[in-house]
Design a protein around this motif. Structure first.
Motif, mmCIF file in Angstrom:
data_model
loop_
_atom_site.group_PDB
_atom_site.id
_atom_site.type_symbol
_atom_site.label_atom_id
_atom_site.label_comp_id
_atom_site.label_asym_id
_atom_site.label_seq_id
_atom_site.Cartn_x
_atom_site.Cartn_y
_atom_site.Cartn_z
ATOM 1 N N LYS A 13 11.700 12.792 43.335
ATOM 2 C CA LYS A 13 11.074 13.322 42.107
ATOM 3 C C LYS A 13 9.559 13.475 42.293
ATOM 4 C CE LYS A 13 10.705 8.723 40.016
ATOM 5 N NZ LYS A 13 11.409 7.725 39.204
ATOM 6 N N THR A 14 9.041 14.543 41.762
ATOM 7 C CA THR A 14 7.615 14.935 41.826
ATOM 8 C C THR A 14 7.137 15.348 43.229
ATOM 9 O OG1 THR A 14 6.466 12.824 42.279
ATOM 10 C CG2 THR A 14 7.077 13.253 39.983
ATOM 11 N N LYS A 15 7.976 15.192 44.241
ATOM 12 C CA LYS A 15 7.549 15.518 45.618
ATOM 13 C C LYS A 15 7.986 16.939 45.980
ATOM 14 C CE LYS A 15 5.745 11.532 46.293
ATOM 15 N NZ LYS A 15 4.294 11.383 46.495
ATOM 16 N N PRO A 16 7.201 17.633 46.803
ATOM 17 C CA PRO A 16 7.520 19.029 47.145
ATOM 18 C C PRO A 16 8.726 19.164 48.072
ATOM 19 C CG PRO A 16 5.614 18.284 48.390
ATOM 20 C CD PRO A 16 5.965 17.163 47.439
ATOM 21 N N VAL A 17 9.311 20.345 48.090
ATOM 22 C CA VAL A 17 10.492 20.584 48.930
ATOM 23 C C VAL A 17 10.172 20.358 50.416
ATOM 24 C CG1 VAL A 17 11.678 22.166 47.367
ATOM 25 C CG2 VAL A 17 10.087 23.079 49.041
ATOM 26 N N GLU A 18 8.926 20.575 50.812
ATOM 27 C CA GLU A 18 8.550 20.357 52.223
ATOM 28 C C GLU A 18 8.810 18.906 52.626
ATOM 29 O OE1 GLU A 18 6.519 21.854 49.973
ATOM 30 O OE2 GLU A 18 6.868 23.902 50.710
ATOM 31 N N ASP A 19 8.534 17.985 51.709
ATOM 32 C CA ASP A 19 8.770 16.564 51.999
ATOM 33 C C ASP A 19 10.263 16.301 52.205
ATOM 34 O OD1 ASP A 19 6.100 16.330 51.585
ATOM 35 O OD2 ASP A 19 6.213 14.789 50.024
ATOM 36 N N VAL B 293 16.253 17.496 35.194
ATOM 37 C CA VAL B 293 17.201 18.578 35.472
ATOM 38 C C VAL B 293 16.503 19.821 36.031
ATOM 39 C CG1 VAL B 293 18.775 20.227 34.376
ATOM 40 C CG2 VAL B 293 18.993 17.777 33.910
ATOM 41 N N GLN B 294 15.417 20.224 35.402
ATOM 42 C CA GLN B 294 14.775 21.471 35.842
ATOM 43 C C GLN B 294 14.274 21.375 37.284
ATOM 44 O OE1 GLN B 294 11.771 23.157 33.261
ATOM 45 N NE2 GLN B 294 11.247 24.694 34.806
ATOM 46 N N GLU B 295 13.655 20.254 37.588
ATOM 47 C CA GLU B 295 13.140 20.038 38.953
ATOM 48 C C GLU B 295 14.300 19.999 39.957
ATOM 49 O OE1 GLU B 295 10.472 16.706 39.029
ATOM 50 O OE2 GLU B 295 10.315 16.709 41.215
ATOM 51 N N LEU B 296 15.375 19.363 39.555
ATOM 52 C CA LEU B 296 16.550 19.266 40.416
ATOM 53 C C LEU B 296 17.127 20.652 40.718
ATOM 54 C CD1 LEU B 296 18.907 17.814 41.791
ATOM 55 C CD2 LEU B 296 19.818 17.276 39.539
ATOM 56 N N VAL B 297 17.252 21.475 39.675
ATOM 57 C CA VAL B 297 17.832 22.809 39.839
ATOM 58 C C VAL B 297 16.958 23.666 40.763
ATOM 59 C CG1 VAL B 297 18.350 24.950 38.594
ATOM 60 C CG2 VAL B 297 19.118 22.758 37.675
ATOM 61 N N LYS C 14 14.919 22.591 43.122
ATOM 62 C CA LYS C 14 15.002 22.088 44.500
ATOM 63 C C LYS C 14 16.360 22.418 45.127
ATOM 64 C CE LYS C 14 11.457 18.538 44.158
ATOM 65 N NZ LYS C 14 11.144 17.136 43.802
ATOM 66 N N TYR C 15 17.407 22.338 44.319
ATOM 67 C CA TYR C 15 18.731 22.707 44.817
ATOM 68 C C TYR C 15 18.705 24.148 45.345
ATOM 69 C CZ TYR C 15 23.494 24.474 44.729
ATOM 70 O OH TYR C 15 24.661 25.082 45.084
ATOM 71 N N ALA C 16 18.093 25.040 44.581
ATOM 72 C CA ALA C 16 18.053 26.459 44.952
ATOM 73 C C ALA C 16 17.238 26.683 46.222
ATOM 74 C CB ALA C 16 17.475 27.273 43.797
ATOM 75 N N GLU D 26 23.389 16.290 49.293
ATOM 76 C CA GLU D 26 24.138 15.644 48.220
ATOM 77 C C GLU D 26 23.136 15.229 47.144
ATOM 78 O OE1 GLU D 26 26.434 11.479 47.960
ATOM 79 O OE2 GLU D 26 27.076 12.708 49.654
ATOM 80 N N TRP D 27 23.141 15.959 46.013
ATOM 81 C CA TRP D 27 22.160 15.692 44.954
ATOM 82 C C TRP D 27 22.687 14.698 43.929
ATOM 83 C CZ3 TRP D 27 17.277 16.931 45.546
ATOM 84 C CH2 TRP D 27 16.933 18.011 46.359
#
Ligand code: PLP
Length: 219
Positions: free
Chosen positions: A24-30, A47-51, A53-55, A62-63
């Motif tokens: 949480k709060t960390k960028p996809v690069e991490d 939820v919004q952040e999860l969606v 990052k999933y995309a 495994e989220w």
């Protein structure tokens, strides 16, 4: 460098304990860095952040959703979520079942318990969980599977209190297993322990730890 944190942490955690890397709060690069090192289980609390990052990331991740979930947001994660740690009402179970059915999936859930002595935490009491599990509606939920329990200890230096709270959650887990899930081998997960208390949680039987700051650094 972050991968060194992962390697060091893996040495501290027994093989039977699953590590949920809380991104949480960390960028996809991490997340990509850990992914490249072979890690696949990540946890988010919004939820919004999860969606998003999933995309943006490979779909064999495994989220896990570890934060409070509102019923009106279940539909956004139902197509892909692997485990929802934070189920705290019958209404929410009903909605997860409905959205899971729409997606032709069975979604694994944990019941979240209130074990901390702090006021702000979400979660059920044992009595509330018993009421939910005894309700007639539970039999209709063909698209969810309750696989265990989750809880958060108080945020404190008082290790004695943390021991007490994790032991309390293990007792809840054992009682529910005995009274409601005797023949259901999948009811087997005890999600407890974060960066500051995961060692204590493992002593009390955690099968899953949710760790952010040790891996990704401070938020
Ligand atoms: C943020 C969070 C964690 C991870 O916390 P750290 O102290 O960074 O390890 C674990 N569980 C839940 C529910 C969280 O919200």
């Amino acid at each position: 460098m972050m991968v060194d944190n992962l390697k060091a942490l893996q040495k501290q955690i027994p093989h039977h304990v699953k590590l949920v890397a809380v991104s949480k709060t960390k960028p996809v690069e991490d997340i990509q860095e850990f992914y490249a090192a072979g890690h696949r289980i990540f946890g988010e609390n919004k939820v919004q952040e999860l969606v998003e990052k999933y995309a943006a990331l490979p779909h064999d991740i495994e989220w896990h959703l570890i934060g409070h979930l509102q019923t009106n947001k279940v539909k956004y994660i139902a197509p892909f979520i692997q485990l929802i740690h934070s189920v705290d009402s019958l209404k929410l179970l009903k909605e997860i079942n409905k959205e899971a059915a729409k997606n032709k999936r069975i979604i694994d859930c944990l019941l979240e318990f209130y074990i901390a002595s702090e006021e702000t935490k979400f979660g059920l009491s044992l009595e509330e969980a018993r009421a939910i599990l005894s309700s007639d509606e539970m039999n209709d939920f063909k698209n969810i599977r309750i696989v265990g329990v989750m809880g958060m200890a108080s945020f404190t230096d008082n290790t004695e209190l943390i021991h007490k709270e994790f032991e309390q959650l293990r007792t809840i887990f054992k009682q529910l297993k005995q009274d409601f899930f005797g023949d259901k081998i999948w009811f087997n997960e005890l999600s407890m322990g974060m960066s500051n208390d995961y060692k204590i949680a493992i002593e009390h039987g955690a099968t899953m730890v949710r760790i952010g700051s040790i891996l990704f650094g401070k938020r």
